[in-house]
Design a protein around this motif. Sequence first.
Motif, short mmCIF file in Angstrom:
data_model
loop_
_atom_site.label_atom_id
_atom_site.label_comp_id
_atom_site.label_asym_id
_atom_site.label_seq_id
_atom_site.Cartn_x
_atom_site.Cartn_y
_atom_site.Cartn_z
N ASN A 6 0.80 -1.22 0.00
CA ASN A 6 0.00 0.00 0.00
C ASN A 6 0.83 1.27 0.00
OD1 ASN A 6 -2.17 -1.70 0.08
ND2 ASN A 6 -2.86 -1.10 2.10
N PHE A 7 2.02 1.25 0.59
CA PHE A 7 2.78 2.48 0.78
C PHE A 7 4.16 2.47 0.14
CE2 PHE A 7 -0.14 2.03 4.37
CZ PHE A 7 -0.90 3.16 4.17
N ASN A 8 4.58 1.36 -0.45
CA ASN A 8 5.89 1.27 -1.08
C ASN A 8 7.00 1.70 -0.13
OD1 ASN A 8 7.64 0.65 -3.15
ND2 ASN A 8 7.56 2.71 -4.04
N VAL A 9 6.99 1.16 1.08
CA VAL A 9 8.00 1.44 2.09
C VAL A 9 8.84 0.19 2.31
CG1 VAL A 9 6.64 3.19 3.30
CG2 VAL A 9 6.43 0.81 3.98
N ALA A 10 10.02 0.38 2.86
CA ALA A 10 10.83 -0.76 3.30
C ALA A 10 10.43 -1.05 4.73
CB ALA A 10 12.31 -0.42 3.23
N VAL A 11 10.15 -2.31 5.03
CA VAL A 11 9.65 -2.68 6.35
C VAL A 11 10.17 -4.06 6.74
CG1 VAL A 11 7.50 -3.59 5.37
CG2 VAL A 11 7.53 -2.88 7.73
N THR A 12 10.50 -4.22 8.02
CA THR A 12 10.99 -5.50 8.52
C THR A 12 10.73 -5.62 10.01
OG1 THR A 12 12.87 -7.03 8.50
CG2 THR A 12 13.34 -4.73 9.05
N GLU A 13 10.76 -6.84 10.51
CA GLU A 13 10.67 -7.07 11.95
C GLU A 13 12.09 -6.93 12.51
OE1 GLU A 13 8.95 -10.27 15.20
OE2 GLU A 13 9.34 -10.95 13.17
N LEU A 14 12.25 -6.05 13.50
CA LEU A 14 13.58 -5.72 14.01
C LEU A 14 13.98 -6.50 15.26
CD1 LEU A 14 13.44 -1.84 13.73
CD2 LEU A 14 14.62 -3.43 12.21
N THR A 21 10.97 5.28 4.58
CA THR A 21 10.61 5.78 3.26
C THR A 21 11.57 6.89 2.87
OG1 THR A 21 8.79 6.55 1.87
CG2 THR A 21 8.92 7.48 4.07
N ILE A 22 11.73 7.05 1.58
CA ILE A 22 12.60 8.09 1.03
C ILE A 22 11.77 8.94 0.07
CG2 ILE A 22 14.65 8.55 -0.37
CD1 ILE A 22 15.72 5.84 0.56
N SER A 23 11.93 10.26 0.17
CA SER A 23 11.20 11.17 -0.69
C SER A 23 12.03 12.43 -0.90
CB SER A 23 9.85 11.53 -0.04
OG SER A 23 9.15 12.45 -0.83
N THR A 24 11.63 13.23 -1.84
CA THR A 24 12.32 14.50 -2.07
C THR A 24 11.82 15.57 -1.10
OG1 THR A 24 10.70 15.10 -3.75
CG2 THR A 24 12.74 14.04 -4.50
N ASP A 25 10.77 15.26 -0.35
CA ASP A 25 10.14 16.22 0.55
C ASP A 25 9.85 15.56 1.89
OD1 ASP A 25 8.76 18.47 1.49
OD2 ASP A 25 6.86 17.80 0.63
N TYR A 26 10.30 16.18 2.99
CA TYR A 26 10.06 15.63 4.32
C TYR A 26 8.56 15.51 4.63
CZ TYR A 26 14.80 15.51 6.22
OH TYR A 26 16.09 15.19 6.47
N VAL A 27 7.78 16.49 4.23
CA VAL A 27 6.34 16.48 4.52
C VAL A 27 5.69 15.25 3.90
CG1 VAL A 27 4.17 17.70 4.19
CG2 VAL A 27 6.23 18.97 4.80
N HIS A 28 6.02 14.98 2.65
CA HIS A 28 5.46 13.81 1.97
C HIS A 28 5.90 12.52 2.66
CE1 HIS A 28 5.47 10.54 -1.04
NE2 HIS A 28 4.25 11.01 -1.25
N ALA A 29 7.18 12.43 2.99
CA ALA A 29 7.71 11.22 3.65
C ALA A 29 7.03 11.00 5.00
CB ALA A 29 9.22 11.34 3.82
N GLU A 30 6.82 12.06 5.77
CA GLU A 30 6.15 11.92 7.06
C GLU A 30 4.69 11.52 6.89
OE1 GLU A 30 6.93 15.50 9.28
OE2 GLU A 30 8.86 14.72 9.96
N LYS A 31 4.03 12.02 5.86
CA LYS A 31 2.65 11.62 5.59
C LYS A 31 2.57 10.13 5.29
CE LYS A 31 0.74 15.99 3.96
NZ LYS A 31 0.18 16.72 2.81
#
Length: 92
Positions: free
Chosen positions: A34-42, A57-67
Amino acid sequence: MIVYAEVECIMYGGHSLMAKRTIIKKVLAKLQNNFNVAVTELDYHDLWQRTKIGIVTISTDYVHAEKVIHAALGTIDGFTELERTITNVERL
């Protein structure tokens, strides 16, 4: 811009490591799809009632990444099999 979250959860539904793995796989797959994030059990791999999940997540904008991260956290909250207890969100 990189935003990273560590999420600790308590699981009430299962009573074995096998049940925990089933729940964790479902959560991780939904977050990735759903979000195209990297995720794992730590952490807490050998405890059936606890888990720690890392999401990044990685984005060109902090606001977008935090959303994106906060939307992913909302999705975790939607799972009735677990409860989010401790959440740390960092900008890197």
